[in-house]
Design a protein around this motif. Sequence first.
Motif, short mmCIF file in Angstrom:
data_model
loop_
_atom_site.label_atom_id
_atom_site.label_comp_id
_atom_site.label_asym_id
_atom_site.label_seq_id
_atom_site.Cartn_x
_atom_site.Cartn_y
_atom_site.Cartn_z
N VAL A 290 0.73 -1.33 0.20
CA VAL A 290 0.13 0.18 0.14
C VAL A 290 0.91 1.49 -0.18
N TRP A 291 0.43 2.14 -0.64
CA TRP A 291 1.72 3.05 -0.62
C TRP A 291 1.62 4.55 0.27
N PRO A 292 2.75 4.38 1.28
CA PRO A 292 3.00 5.26 2.21
C PRO A 292 2.24 6.46 2.23
N GLU A 293 1.90 6.88 1.20
CA GLU A 293 0.89 8.43 1.59
C GLU A 293 -0.63 8.03 1.80
N VAL A 294 -1.30 6.92 1.33
CA VAL A 294 -2.56 6.39 1.77
C VAL A 294 -1.97 5.74 3.56
N ALA B 298 0.14 6.86 6.09
CA ALA B 298 -0.29 8.43 6.25
C ALA B 298 -1.89 9.16 6.36
N GLY B 299 -2.64 8.58 5.72
CA GLY B 299 -3.72 9.35 5.61
C GLY B 299 -4.94 8.86 6.33
N PHE B 300 -4.33 7.65 6.08
CA PHE B 300 -4.87 6.45 7.35
C PHE B 300 -4.46 7.48 9.29
N ARG B 301 -3.42 6.82 9.29
CA ARG B 301 -3.32 7.86 9.98
C ARG B 301 -3.12 9.44 11.16
N LYS B 302 -3.44 10.29 9.94
CA LYS B 302 -3.90 11.33 9.95
C LYS B 302 -5.21 11.91 10.39
N ALA B 303 -6.14 10.35 9.54
CA ALA B 303 -7.97 10.51 9.76
C ALA B 303 -8.11 9.52 10.90
N GLY B 304 -6.59 9.75 11.69
CA GLY B 304 -7.57 8.89 13.25
C GLY B 304 -8.08 7.09 13.34
N TYR B 305 -7.42 6.56 12.06
CA TYR B 305 -7.61 5.16 12.41
C TYR B 305 -6.79 5.16 12.66
N GLN B 306 -7.27 3.68 14.03
CA GLN B 306 -6.18 2.71 14.90
C GLN B 306 -5.73 1.46 14.51
N LYS C 109 -12.29 -4.87 8.43
CA LYS C 109 -12.10 -4.49 9.66
C LYS C 109 -11.58 -3.23 10.60
N ILE C 110 -11.90 -2.06 10.63
CA ILE C 110 -12.15 -1.19 11.03
C ILE C 110 -12.40 -0.74 12.43
N VAL C 111 -10.85 0.04 13.49
CA VAL C 111 -10.97 0.17 14.48
C VAL C 111 -10.93 1.88 14.13
N VAL C 112 -11.71 2.28 15.24
CA VAL C 112 -12.03 3.69 15.10
C VAL C 112 -12.09 4.52 16.71
N PRO C 113 -11.91 5.72 16.56
CA PRO C 113 -12.29 6.09 18.39
C PRO C 113 -14.51 5.58 18.11
N VAL C 114 -14.75 5.73 19.34
CA VAL C 114 -15.71 5.80 19.35
C VAL C 114 -16.93 6.86 18.95
N GLN D 55 -15.75 11.74 7.75
CA GLN D 55 -15.16 12.90 7.69
C GLN D 55 -13.72 12.80 7.53
N MET D 56 -13.37 11.03 8.50
CA MET D 56 -12.33 10.55 8.50
C MET D 56 -12.04 9.95 7.13
N GLY D 57 -12.57 9.66 5.71
CA GLY D 57 -12.30 9.06 4.72
C GLY D 57 -11.93 10.49 4.16
N LYS D 58 -12.47 11.30 4.15
CA LYS D 58 -12.47 12.82 3.72
C LYS D 58 -10.76 13.13 4.39
N THR D 59 -11.17 13.46 5.60
CA THR D 59 -9.55 13.88 6.23
C THR D 59 -8.17 12.74 5.55
N ALA D 60 -8.49 10.99 5.28
CA ALA D 60 -7.64 10.67 4.68
C ALA D 60 -7.32 10.96 3.17
N GLU D 61 -8.23 11.30 2.49
CA GLU D 61 -8.23 11.41 0.88
C GLU D 61 -7.52 12.82 0.45
N GLY D 62 -7.82 13.69 1.75
CA GLY D 62 -7.33 14.82 1.41
C GLY D 62 -5.76 14.98 1.64
#
Length: 115
Positions: free
Chosen positions: A29-33, A35-43, A57-62, A68-75
């Motif tokens: 998986v591309w490193p930028e992708v 990094a986007g997951f990390r920035k968006a808050g995916y655990q 299966k994703i683990v995210v904050p309750v 919004q997380m998807g937009k943050t990751a993609e952005g």
Amino acid sequence: MKTEEKVFVVNIVPEQTKLQEYLRYHQQVWPEVEAGFRKAGYQKITLYRYQYLVVMKIVVPVGADLQQMGKTAEGYSPRCAEWNRLMSGYQAGVPGTAQGETWVEAKPFYEFRKE
């Protein structure tokens, strides 16, 4: 931070070549992708597969706003949006999804816990 798991499903276009390409992309998986997951808050994000069915299966904050997380990751980087466009070419909805709909959430209906 309290987290919760969510599960989504999608089909890969039922062609062996497409499936193999999709799996190859996910071996690196591309490193930028990521990094986007990390920035968006995916655990944590885990993908499972049975033939052409992919389970994520994703683990995210309750209470996280997944759109919004998807937009943050993609952005995070143009490469993230490029990745999503590229992957969508391999994905098809499961039976019961609307035209053009791919990933859908699978809701839990049973759980066993040894307490």
